[in-house]
Design a protein around this motif. Sequence first.
Motif, PDB file in Angstrom:
ATOM      1  N   ILE A  93       0.867  -1.191   0.000  1.00 54.29           N
ATOM      2  CA  ILE A  93       0.000   0.000   0.000  1.00 54.29           C
ATOM      3  C   ILE A  93       0.897   1.232   0.000  1.00 54.29           C
ATOM      4  CG2 ILE A  93      -1.991   1.133   1.078  1.00 54.29           C
ATOM      5  CD1 ILE A  93      -2.470  -1.864   0.475  1.00 54.29           C
ATOM      6  N   LYS A  94       0.858   1.978  -1.132  1.00 59.15           N
ATOM      7  CA  LYS A  94       1.759   3.135  -1.276  1.00 59.15           C
ATOM      8  C   LYS A  94       0.972   4.398  -1.596  1.00 59.15           C
ATOM      9  CE  LYS A  94       5.369   0.350  -3.388  1.00 59.15           C
ATOM     10  NZ  LYS A  94       5.795  -0.110  -4.704  1.00 59.15           N
ATOM     11  N   GLY A  95       1.508   5.542  -1.212  1.00 59.14           N
ATOM     12  CA  GLY A  95       0.886   6.829  -1.534  1.00 59.14           C
ATOM     13  C   GLY A  95      -0.178   7.171  -0.501  1.00 59.14           C
ATOM     14  N   GLU A  96      -0.234   8.476  -0.169  1.00 60.34           N
ATOM     15  CA  GLU A  96      -1.124   8.912   0.924  1.00 60.34           C
ATOM     16  C   GLU A  96      -2.588   8.523   0.696  1.00 60.34           C
ATOM     17  OE1 GLU A  96      -1.017  13.109   1.774  1.00 60.34           O
ATOM     18  OE2 GLU A  96      -2.427  12.854   3.428  1.00 60.34           O
ATOM     19  N   ALA A 114      -4.061   3.663  13.411  1.00 60.69           N
ATOM     20  CA  ALA A 114      -3.411   4.199  12.214  1.00 60.69           C
ATOM     21  C   ALA A 114      -2.264   5.101  12.680  1.00 60.69           C
ATOM     22  CB  ALA A 114      -4.413   4.993  11.390  1.00 60.69           C
ATOM     23  N   GLU A 115      -1.055   4.808  12.227  1.00 63.49           N
ATOM     24  CA  GLU A 115       0.132   5.456  12.793  1.00 63.49           C
ATOM     25  C   GLU A 115       0.532   6.724  12.041  1.00 63.49           C
ATOM     26  OE1 GLU A 115       2.981   2.600  13.948  1.00 63.49           O
ATOM     27  OE2 GLU A 115       4.611   4.042  14.188  1.00 63.49           O
ATOM     28  N   VAL A 116       0.865   7.761  12.805  1.00 72.12           N
ATOM     29  CA  VAL A 116       1.405   8.988  12.193  1.00 72.12           C
ATOM     30  C   VAL A 116       2.859   8.738  11.807  1.00 72.12           C
ATOM     31  CG1 VAL A 116      -0.107  10.507  13.547  1.00 72.12           C
ATOM     32  CG2 VAL A 116       2.198  10.029  14.389  1.00 72.12           C
ATOM     33  N   ILE A 117       3.316   9.475  10.791  1.00 71.47           N
ATOM     34  CA  ILE A 117       4.735   9.343  10.427  1.00 71.47           C
ATOM     35  C   ILE A 117       5.503  10.638  10.708  1.00 71.47           C
ATOM     36  CG2 ILE A 117       4.584   7.410   8.798  1.00 71.47           C
ATOM     37  CD1 ILE A 117       4.426   9.474   6.542  1.00 71.47           C
TER      38      ILE A 117
END
Length: 215
Positions: free
Chosen positions: A37-40, A60-63
């Motif tokens: 799973i790629k891209g925002e 859901a993790e923040v980066i």
Amino acid sequence: MKFFIDTANLDQIKEAQDLGVLDGVTTNPSLMAKEGIKGEANILKHYVDICNIVTGDVSAEVISTDLKGMIAEGEHLASLHKQIVVKIPMIKDGVKALKYFSSKGIKTNCTLVFSAGQALLAAKAGATYVSPFIGRLDDISYDGVELINQIVHIYRVYDYKTQVLAASIRHSMHIIRCAEAGADVATCPLSAILDLLKHPLTDIGLAKFLADAKK
Ligand code: G3P
């Protein structure tokens, strides 16, 4: 004890949900990458897809690693679906972000916790969940479950409401030992949950019952 599944694989999430014992899902950037799973936009859609399969909390993790970034990212994640829990790393700005989200009534999961001191900070900042990584502690020859014991004890002494979410679980014995330690939640690979089913005497006993039923 609640069971969460620790994956971003939709088939595995569906299988665990169909079993009827699933209470939620945890993900992290590595698990999302593992599923390709790629891209925002795709990542955000994937979180919503997960929420549509299960009824419980979905981490859901923040980066971002700065307070401003974590707040912006976390608020956006939380706005995606009511089941989203914002996953925040145990760093200095992370503690501030936990406090901020707590004051806003947004659920949080404090991740990358490896010590009782970190768990204490997470509870004081109002985290909904704290995630001690027991498998990774075992990997460096520290008894990960002992940390769960320590945190559960501290939280009970002070009546902290933060739930202990045992993470980095590798096998079914981890789940059982975390249950004995009083962890509120275990987030597990599907294989560890399914391994709880297994016992040779069950298989032998069932085979005999079925054979006798034909007599
Ligand atoms: O979701 C966080 C945690 O469960 C990661 O586990 O197996 O990568 O140590 P692991």
